[in-house]
Design an enzyme around this catalytic site. Structure first.
Site, PDB file in Angstrom:
ATOM      1  N   TYR A  15      -0.966  -0.071  10.598  1.00 45.26           N
ATOM      2  CA  TYR A  15      -1.199  -0.587   9.238  1.00 45.26           C
ATOM      3  C   TYR A  15      -0.050  -0.153   8.321  1.00 45.26           C
ATOM      4  O   TYR A  15       0.516  -0.960   7.582  1.00 45.26           O
ATOM      5  CB  TYR A  15      -2.533  -0.043   8.712  1.00 45.26           C
ATOM      6  CG  TYR A  15      -2.863  -0.432   7.290  1.00 45.26           C
ATOM      7  CD1 TYR A  15      -3.397  -1.680   6.990  1.00 45.26           C
ATOM      8  CD2 TYR A  15      -2.643   0.460   6.236  1.00 45.26           C
ATOM      9  CE1 TYR A  15      -3.709  -2.028   5.681  1.00 45.26           C
ATOM     10  CE2 TYR A  15      -2.953   0.121   4.928  1.00 45.26           C
ATOM     11  CZ  TYR A  15      -3.485  -1.119   4.656  1.00 45.26           C
ATOM     12  OH  TYR A  15      -3.779  -1.468   3.362  1.00 45.26           O
ATOM     13  N   SER A  69       0.845  -1.197   0.000  1.00 42.22           N
ATOM     14  CA  SER A  69       0.000   0.000   0.000  1.00 42.22           C
ATOM     15  C   SER A  69       0.877   1.241   0.000  1.00 42.22           C
ATOM     16  O   SER A  69       1.993   1.219   0.536  1.00 42.22           O
ATOM     17  CB  SER A  69      -0.881   0.000   1.254  1.00 42.22           C
ATOM     18  OG  SER A  69      -1.510   1.248   1.416  1.00 42.22           O
TER      19      SER A  69
HETATM   20  N1  NAP Z   1      -8.867  -0.729   0.027  1.00 42.81           N
HETATM   21  C1  NAP Z   1      -7.818   0.091   0.000  1.00 42.81           C
HETATM   22  O1  NAP Z   1      -7.941   1.340   0.000  1.00 42.81           O
HETATM   23  C2  NAP Z   1      -6.435  -0.497  -0.058  1.00 42.81           C
HETATM   24  C3  NAP Z   1      -5.377   0.374  -0.373  1.00 42.81           C
HETATM   25  C4  NAP Z   1      -4.076  -0.131  -0.437  1.00 42.81           C
HETATM   26  C5  NAP Z   1      -3.856  -1.474  -0.202  1.00 42.81           C
HETATM   27  N2  NAP Z   1      -4.896  -2.289   0.110  1.00 42.81           N
HETATM   28  C6  NAP Z   1      -4.590  -3.695   0.370  1.00 42.81           C
HETATM   29  O2  NAP Z   1      -5.270  -4.488  -0.569  1.00 42.81           O
HETATM   30  C7  NAP Z   1      -5.444  -5.801  -0.044  1.00 42.81           C
HETATM   31  C8  NAP Z   1      -6.865  -6.240  -0.283  1.00 42.81           C
HETATM   32  O3  NAP Z   1      -7.753  -5.399   0.466  1.00 42.81           O
HETATM   33  P1  NAP Z   1      -9.184  -4.936  -0.071  1.00 42.81           P
HETATM   34  O4  NAP Z   1      -9.169  -3.481  -0.189  1.00 42.81           O
HETATM   35  O5  NAP Z   1      -9.541  -5.764  -1.250  1.00 42.81           O
HETATM   36  O6  NAP Z   1     -10.120  -5.238   1.172  1.00 42.81           O
HETATM   37  P2  NAP Z   1     -11.069  -6.467   1.531  1.00 42.81           P
HETATM   38  O7  NAP Z   1     -12.057  -6.691   0.455  1.00 42.81           O
HETATM   39  O8  NAP Z   1     -11.528  -6.187   2.914  1.00 42.81           O
HETATM   40  O9  NAP Z   1     -10.057  -7.694   1.515  1.00 42.81           O
HETATM   41  C9  NAP Z   1      -9.260  -8.081   2.584  1.00 42.81           C
HETATM   42  C10 NAP Z   1      -9.236  -9.596   2.544  1.00 42.81           C
HETATM   43  O10 NAP Z   1      -8.268 -10.100   3.444  1.00 42.81           O
HETATM   44  C11 NAP Z   1      -8.799 -11.289   3.967  1.00 42.81           C
HETATM   45  N3  NAP Z   1      -8.172 -11.703   5.212  1.00 42.81           N
HETATM   46  C12 NAP Z   1      -7.964 -10.950   6.299  1.00 42.81           C
HETATM   47  N4  NAP Z   1      -7.375 -11.702   7.249  1.00 42.81           N
HETATM   48  C13 NAP Z   1      -7.219 -12.952   6.724  1.00 42.81           C
HETATM   49  C14 NAP Z   1      -6.694 -14.160   7.215  1.00 42.81           C
HETATM   50  N5  NAP Z   1      -6.192 -14.259   8.444  1.00 42.81           N
HETATM   51  N6  NAP Z   1      -6.699 -15.247   6.411  1.00 42.81           N
HETATM   52  C15 NAP Z   1      -7.218 -15.174   5.161  1.00 42.81           C
HETATM   53  N7  NAP Z   1      -7.734 -14.047   4.635  1.00 42.81           N
HETATM   54  C16 NAP Z   1      -7.731 -12.953   5.414  1.00 42.81           C
HETATM   55  C17 NAP Z   1     -10.263 -10.961   4.203  1.00 42.81           C
HETATM   56  O11 NAP Z   1     -10.982 -12.138   4.365  1.00 42.81           O
HETATM   57  P3  NAP Z   1     -12.288 -12.151   5.327  1.00 42.81           P
HETATM   58  O12 NAP Z   1     -13.377 -11.558   4.500  1.00 42.81           O
HETATM   59  O13 NAP Z   1     -12.478 -13.605   5.619  1.00 42.81           O
HETATM   60  O14 NAP Z   1     -11.966 -11.328   6.531  1.00 42.81           O
HETATM   61  C18 NAP Z   1     -10.583 -10.201   2.923  1.00 42.81           C
HETATM   62  O15 NAP Z   1     -10.977 -11.069   1.889  1.00 42.81           O
HETATM   63  C19 NAP Z   1      -5.042  -5.726   1.429  1.00 42.81           C
HETATM   64  O16 NAP Z   1      -3.740  -6.254   1.588  1.00 42.81           O
HETATM   65  C20 NAP Z   1      -5.048  -4.225   1.708  1.00 42.81           C
HETATM   66  O17 NAP Z   1      -4.155  -3.884   2.765  1.00 42.81           O
HETATM   67  C21 NAP Z   1      -6.178  -1.838   0.172  1.00 42.81           C
END
Ligand code: NAP
Length: 241
Positions: free
Chosen positions: A147, A134
């Site tokens: 984070y 990120s």
């Molecule tokens: N959204 C943003 O603005 C943003 C910006 C920069 C980077 N990111 C990064 O992008 C990535 C994806 O995030 P997203 O935005 O797509 O959000 P999201 O839809 O909330 O996805 C996060 C995922 O991580 C999974 N997860 C969390 N803990 C876990 C565990 N112990 N074992 C297996 N799965 C686990 C969650 O599964 P559950 O549903 O089962 O909890 C969920 O599917 C993350 O690494 C995040 O830090 C996001």
């Protein structure tokens, strides 16, 4: 192409997987919520992907080796890995509750480092490891303290892994999304800086195709973060963003 997707129920990972499914790729999906994983798998099959699934908590270290062996046996070989799991939590909880801070570090840093260390030993030349970090990892900010620290640690590890695996012909791609409208940011007020998961997913597939070292998603965050990194600390510490 045969792809392992860790954290496959993530909105960002799903968007990338949809593009791969439309190309007819074989996908091995891992996520901890079995019901949501099945729904994601059905959607990807309908789009043309060949899909296998395993429901597993990726923070459970004891299952990592068996999981990766299963993926290798099932796929035959792994051409690309997308590591996408992560948690954010609200700033108040994250930065005032040591147990939650530790969970953020475990989910976003130590479990990914462990998984990628095991994968690095198993991937063949030509393969690509792409991990979702990120822009929050580029400079510590009060709103994303723990984070941001977890993503800074991941960035550093990926940079080292990229150097280490280069001679073996394995590419390591650091993916740096900016703000993305996903369940992770559902509680935050939205503004024009937010990208859609679909746009970020397409960017991920492009970065893997091109074997990029570091991809900002969208691209212009590279220049915004260059500016943020250049701000003098005496000024930066007074900022409230
Ligand atoms: N959204 C943003 O603005 C943003 C910006 C920069 C980077 N990111 C990064 O992008 C990535 C994806 O995030 P997203 O935005 O797509 O959000 P999201 O839809 O909330 O996805 C996060 C995922 O991580 C999974 N997860 C969390 N803990 C876990 C565990 N112990 N074992 C297996 N799965 C686990 C969650 O599964 P559950 O549903 O089962 O909890 C969920 O599917 C993350 O690494 C995040 O830090 C996001």
């Amino acid at each position: 192409m045969k792809i392992l997707v860790l954290g496959a129920t993530s909105a960002i990972a799903q968007a990338a997987a949809r593009v791969w499914a439309q190309r007819g790729c074989e996908l091995f999906l891992v996520a901890r919520n079995g019901a949501r994983l099945s729904a994601v798998a059905d959607d990807l099959r309908a789009r043309g992907g060949r899909v296998l699934t395993v429901a597993q908590d990726l923070n459970d270290d004891s299952l990592h080796e068996a999981l990766l062996e299963n993926a290798l046996v099932a796929l035959g070989t792994i051409d690309a890995v997308l590591l996408a799991q992560g948690i954010l939590g609200d700033a108040l909880k994250r930065d005032n509750d040591p147990a939650f801070a530790e969970l953020v570090l475990r989910t976003n840093l130590t479990a990914p480092v462990r998984l990628l260390t095991l994968l690095a030993q198993r991937l063949k030349p030509g393969a690509c490891i792409a991990a979702v970090s990120s822009i929050a990892g580029e400079r510590g900010r009060a709103k994303v303290g723990v984070y941001g620290a977890s993503k800074a640690g991941l960035d550093s590890f990926l940079s080292a892994l990229r150097q280490r695996l280069r001679e073996r012909g394995v590419q390591v791609t650091t993916l740096k999304p900016g703000l993305v409208d996903t369940p992770m940011t559902a509680a935050l007020p939205k503004n024009a800086l937010y990208a859609s998961p679909a746009a970020v997913g397409r960017g991920i597939v492009r970065a893997v195709d091109r074997r990029c070292d570091v991809a900002y998603l969208p691209w212009w965050w590279r220049w915004v973060m260059r500016l943020v990194r250049a701000l003098p600390e005496a000024f930066f510490k007074r900022m409230k963003f």
